[in-house]
Design a protein around this motif. Structure first.
Motif, PDB file in Angstrom:
ATOM      1  N   PHE A   6      -4.386 -12.571  20.052  1.00  0.00           N
ATOM      2  CA  PHE A   6      -4.225 -13.712  20.569  1.00  0.00           C
ATOM      3  C   PHE A   6      -5.766 -14.258  21.084  1.00  0.00           C
ATOM      4  N   ARG A   7      -6.282 -13.246  21.994  1.00  0.00           N
ATOM      5  CA  ARG A   7      -7.573 -13.678  22.547  1.00  0.00           C
ATOM      6  C   ARG A   7      -8.585 -13.911  21.377  1.00  0.00           C
ATOM      7  N   GLY A   8      -8.509 -13.379  20.376  1.00  0.00           N
ATOM      8  CA  GLY A   8      -9.374 -13.546  19.357  1.00  0.00           C
ATOM      9  C   GLY A   8      -9.102 -14.915  18.726  1.00  0.00           C
ATOM     10  N   ALA A   9      -7.635 -15.060  18.451  1.00  0.00           N
ATOM     11  CA  ALA A   9      -7.586 -16.475  17.770  1.00  0.00           C
ATOM     12  C   ALA A   9      -7.991 -17.531  18.763  1.00  0.00           C
ATOM     13  N   ARG A  10      -8.003 -17.470  19.881  1.00  0.00           N
ATOM     14  CA  ARG A  10      -8.542 -18.470  20.801  1.00  0.00           C
ATOM     15  C   ARG A  10     -10.018 -18.691  20.502  1.00  0.00           C
ATOM     16  N   ARG A  11     -10.723 -17.743  20.372  1.00  0.00           N
ATOM     17  CA  ARG A  11     -11.956 -18.067  20.298  1.00  0.00           C
ATOM     18  C   ARG A  11     -12.647 -18.478  18.744  1.00  0.00           C
ATOM     19  N   LEU A  12     -11.675 -18.848  17.836  1.00  0.00           N
ATOM     20  CA  LEU A  12     -11.782 -19.163  16.699  1.00  0.00           C
ATOM     21  C   LEU A  12     -12.168 -20.834  16.746  1.00  0.00           C
ATOM     22  N   PRO A  13     -12.937 -21.477  15.991  1.00  0.00           N
ATOM     23  CA  PRO A  13     -13.229 -22.833  16.200  1.00  0.00           C
ATOM     24  C   PRO A  13     -11.854 -23.772  15.733  1.00  0.00           C
ATOM     25  N   GLY A  14     -11.775 -24.820  16.692  1.00  0.00           N
ATOM     26  CA  GLY A  14     -10.501 -25.594  16.548  1.00  0.00           C
ATOM     27  C   GLY A  14     -10.562 -26.255  15.255  1.00  0.00           C
ATOM     28  N   THR A  15     -11.845 -26.554  14.620  1.00  0.00           N
ATOM     29  CA  THR A  15     -11.540 -26.941  13.360  1.00  0.00           C
ATOM     30  C   THR A  15     -11.198 -26.202  12.107  1.00  0.00           C
ATOM     31  N   LEU A  16     -11.673 -24.965  12.443  1.00  0.00           N
ATOM     32  CA  LEU A  16     -11.345 -23.996  11.330  1.00  0.00           C
ATOM     33  C   LEU A  16      -9.846 -23.835  11.480  1.00  0.00           C
ATOM     34  N   VAL A  17      -9.222 -23.652  12.759  1.00  0.00           N
ATOM     35  CA  VAL A  17      -7.650 -23.528  12.731  1.00  0.00           C
ATOM     36  C   VAL A  17      -6.960 -24.537  12.202  1.00  0.00           C
ATOM     37  N   PHE A  18      -7.451 -25.815  12.708  1.00  0.00           N
ATOM     38  CA  PHE A  18      -6.522 -26.956  12.215  1.00  0.00           C
ATOM     39  C   PHE A  18      -6.738 -27.363  10.536  1.00  0.00           C
ATOM     40  N   GLY A  19      -7.927 -27.153  10.094  1.00  0.00           N
ATOM     41  CA  GLY A  19      -8.054 -27.289   8.597  1.00  0.00           C
ATOM     42  C   GLY A  19      -7.363 -26.291   7.771  1.00  0.00           C
ATOM     43  N   ALA A  20      -7.248 -24.850   8.241  1.00  0.00           N
ATOM     44  CA  ALA A  20      -6.631 -23.765   7.781  1.00  0.00           C
ATOM     45  C   ALA A  20      -5.076 -24.061   7.884  1.00  0.00           C
ATOM     46  N   VAL A  21      -4.789 -24.596   8.889  1.00  0.00           N
ATOM     47  CA  VAL A  21      -2.940 -24.995   9.078  1.00  0.00           C
ATOM     48  C   VAL A  21      -2.659 -26.245   8.150  1.00  0.00           C
ATOM     49  N   VAL A  22      -3.455 -27.137   8.232  1.00  0.00           N
ATOM     50  CA  VAL A  22      -3.143 -28.187   7.227  1.00  0.00           C
ATOM     51  C   VAL A  22      -3.387 -28.021   5.817  1.00  0.00           C
ATOM     52  N   VAL A  23      -4.384 -27.227   5.283  1.00  0.00           N
ATOM     53  CA  VAL A  23      -4.722 -26.749   3.850  1.00  0.00           C
ATOM     54  C   VAL A  23      -3.512 -25.868   3.564  1.00  0.00           C
ATOM     55  N   GLY A  24      -3.178 -24.925   4.301  1.00  0.00           N
ATOM     56  CA  GLY A  24      -1.993 -24.002   4.173  1.00  0.00           C
ATOM     57  C   GLY A  24      -0.818 -24.651   3.964  1.00  0.00           C
ATOM     58  N   ALA A  25      -0.469 -25.705   4.619  1.00  0.00           N
ATOM     59  CA  ALA A  25       0.670 -26.579   4.477  1.00  0.00           C
ATOM     60  C   ALA A  25       0.692 -27.271   3.203  1.00  0.00           C
TER      61      ALA A  25
END
Length: 280
Positions: A6-25
């Motif tokens: 969880f701590r590692g995920a929090r250090r990920l850039p927000g743009t990376l998380v958002f983009g990955a979630v939308v592209v995954g969808a």
């Protein structure tokens, strides 16, 4: 382990998380689209022509009574296939050509780069039109054409990265050991060149999707009755005043996919570039 993840995920850039979630969808929708679509995307219904969005037809219907939501779902795989297929083709040719051009400073490298300079000087849309003008339109031909359009750009990027790595001490040590050129390129250069290549690949997918949709809009990509988003937008032009939802819905999905892939690429750049590691 869970807390550390969880701590590692929090250090990920927000743009990376958002983009990955939308592209995954979008990928999930492209895979499951044929099973979750409420209607047959190619089914005509004269009584349902040009119906506005409703609880029955979420995105309305087109001039043939086809459900736009079902067609948008069915068309997701066209755009993703265009982006990933064309980019994979550009990597397949661009990476080896770029590495060879970086390593060989003689006639071979110069010939590759002069050809790249000529091809880059031609606008991508025009180069794509030139490739497709000699054959009948088809989706797979568009994927090949778009992939070939971006081979010169990928070649130049890989060469630039390779030139920087060739000056590193570990490459000089490999040369001092008498290693062959192929071994140096495959074992020393390529593994260290992947971070910028991955970032450029994510951004290149965006351009491939956009160029593929533009070619379909011009009638040189997917052909009717395919539900490719660019083709759907082109077919909606005569009805833009009476039924704007026909082209608006695939246009929104296309923009959302392009923005999310761009954000994914920006997030990867922030993650892989040590100069931006602490900027978040």
């Amino acid at each position: 382990m869970t807390a550390a993840a969880f701590r590692g995920a929090r250090r990920l850039p927000g743009t990376l998380v958002f983009g990955a979630v939308v592209v995954g969808a979008f990928i999930v929708l492209a895979v499951l689209g044929p099973w979750i679509a409420p209607f047959d995307p190619d089914m005509f219904s004269v009584r349902s022509r040009l119906l506005p969005p409703s609880t029955t037809h979420w995105f309305g219907t087109d001039e043939f009574g086809r459900d736009v939501f079902s067609r948008v779902l069915a068309g997701a795989h066209y755009s993703l296939l265009m982006g990933f297929g064309a980019t994979s083709l550009s990597l397949l040719f661009g990476i080896p050509l770029g590495l060879i051009a970086a390593f060989d400073r003689g006639a071979v490298g110069e010939t590759i780069m002069r050809a790249v300079d000529v091809l880059i000087s031609i606008p991508p849309i025009l180069l794509g039109l030139l490739v497709l003008a000699v054959t009948d339109p088809a989706l797979w031909k568009t994927i090949i054409a778009v992939g070939l359009v971006y081979v010169p750009i990928m070649t130049r990027i890989v060469r630039s990265v390779g030139l920087g790595l060739l000056a590193e001490d570990f490459v000089q040590a490999a040369r001092a050991r008498g290693e062959r050129a192929a071994w140096i390129l495959a074992v020393e250069i390529l593994p260290n060149a992947w971070p910028p290549i991955i970032v450029e690949t994510a951004l290149r997918i965006t351009f491939a999707i956009l160029l593929g949709s533009a070619l379909s809009f011009l009638g040189l990509g997917a052909q009717p009755p395919a539900s490719e988003w660019g083709l759907m937008i082109a077919e909606s032009r005569p009805f833009i005043d009476r039924a704007p939802w026909i082209g608006l819905m695939p246009g929104i999905c296309l923009c959302a996919l392009l923005i999310s892939v761009n954000l994914l690429g920006e997030g990867l750049r922030e993650l892989l570039d040590p100069r931006l590691a602490g900027r978040g």
